[in-house]
Design an enzyme around this catalytic site. Sequence first.
Site, short mmCIF file in Angstrom:
data_model
loop_
_atom_site.label_atom_id
_atom_site.label_comp_id
_atom_site.label_asym_id
_atom_site.label_seq_id
_atom_site.Cartn_x
_atom_site.Cartn_y
_atom_site.Cartn_z
N HIS A 95 0.85 -1.20 -0.04
CA HIS A 95 -0.04 0.03 -0.01
C HIS A 95 0.97 1.25 0.12
O HIS A 95 2.03 1.16 0.69
CB HIS A 95 -1.08 -0.01 1.04
CG HIS A 95 -1.88 0.82 0.99
ND1 HIS A 95 -1.58 2.47 1.56
CD2 HIS A 95 -3.36 1.01 0.94
CE1 HIS A 95 -2.85 3.10 1.11
NE2 HIS A 95 -3.90 2.24 0.93
N GLU A 129 -4.05 2.38 -7.35
CA GLU A 129 -4.34 3.21 -6.45
C GLU A 129 -3.34 4.48 -6.70
O GLU A 129 -2.12 4.48 -5.97
CB GLU A 129 -4.24 2.77 -4.93
CG GLU A 129 -5.16 1.76 -4.58
CD GLU A 129 -5.33 1.60 -3.07
OE1 GLU A 129 -6.20 1.93 -2.58
OE2 GLU A 129 -4.08 1.45 -2.15
P1 PGA Z 1 -9.62 6.07 0.25
O1 PGA Z 1 -8.47 4.92 0.54
O2 PGA Z 1 -10.67 5.31 -0.11
O3 PGA Z 1 -9.84 6.58 1.54
O4 PGA Z 1 -8.94 7.11 -0.61
C1 PGA Z 1 -8.11 4.04 -0.36
C2 PGA Z 1 -6.81 3.32 -0.21
O5 PGA Z 1 -6.04 3.97 0.60
O6 PGA Z 1 -6.89 2.06 -0.03
#
Ligand code: PGA
Length: 225
Positions: free
Chosen positions: A101, A150
């Site tokens: 992540h 992401e």
């Molecule tokens: P968020 O986070 O939906 O609060 O933007 C997503 C993530 O970091 O997995």
Amino acid sequence: MNKKFLVGNWKSNKEVDDIYEWFKFIAEKFSHSGAIYAENKVLVICPSFVHLPLVKDLISKYKLPINVGAQDVSSFEQGAYTGAVTAGQIVQYAKYVLIGHSERRKYFHEDEETLKEKVKQAKTHALSVIYCVPDESALIPSEIEIVAYEPVWAIGTGRTDTPENANRTAQTIKTKSNAKYVIYGGSVNTTNIKHFLDQDAIDGVLPGGTSLDPIKFWEMMVNAS
Ligand code: PGA
């Protein structure tokens, strides 16, 4: 139709009482119409390590079709690594684990070498890895089947990638890696979830903030159906 992933990443949020409340609400909703909305989805909740046993117990108490995921895993086997939680420990409670992540990469300085070791540990102990990358140029270990795309600027900001661009990125990731599934994360909410799930190459979503509130989590389930 392929199942779509809905993976709630709770990050370093929630205490025990909140977790009881969250599951009480979701269980109540499920008892009425849960089967309909869960049918075409793989539901996963990723709490803090310390809450993995509680979340597992609540899921089994309420007989919910939700899987448990951890947010990270040690890059080491068991042994003298103070504070680290091993894949062998995690797999007693969880089926999935997030690795790489962007918050781990940024705040805990996890580099490619460390991430490779984490993947190795997770695989050795039969955890399903959800490997997070910020864009299509990131390295993806060959054994990875589920990737979460992401974009860093979209995480927790309320700004998202466009569904079309996320779809193109998911396609590229599938072409250049062995990933079978690519999910999108970054400010997913109860409204935009549908637009991401409508895209051919996107196999699910990874909401952080929106997954904390059980009302919104339920709304995402409904709107994603
Ligand atoms: P968020 O986070 O939906 O609060 O933007 C997503 C993530 O970091 O997995």
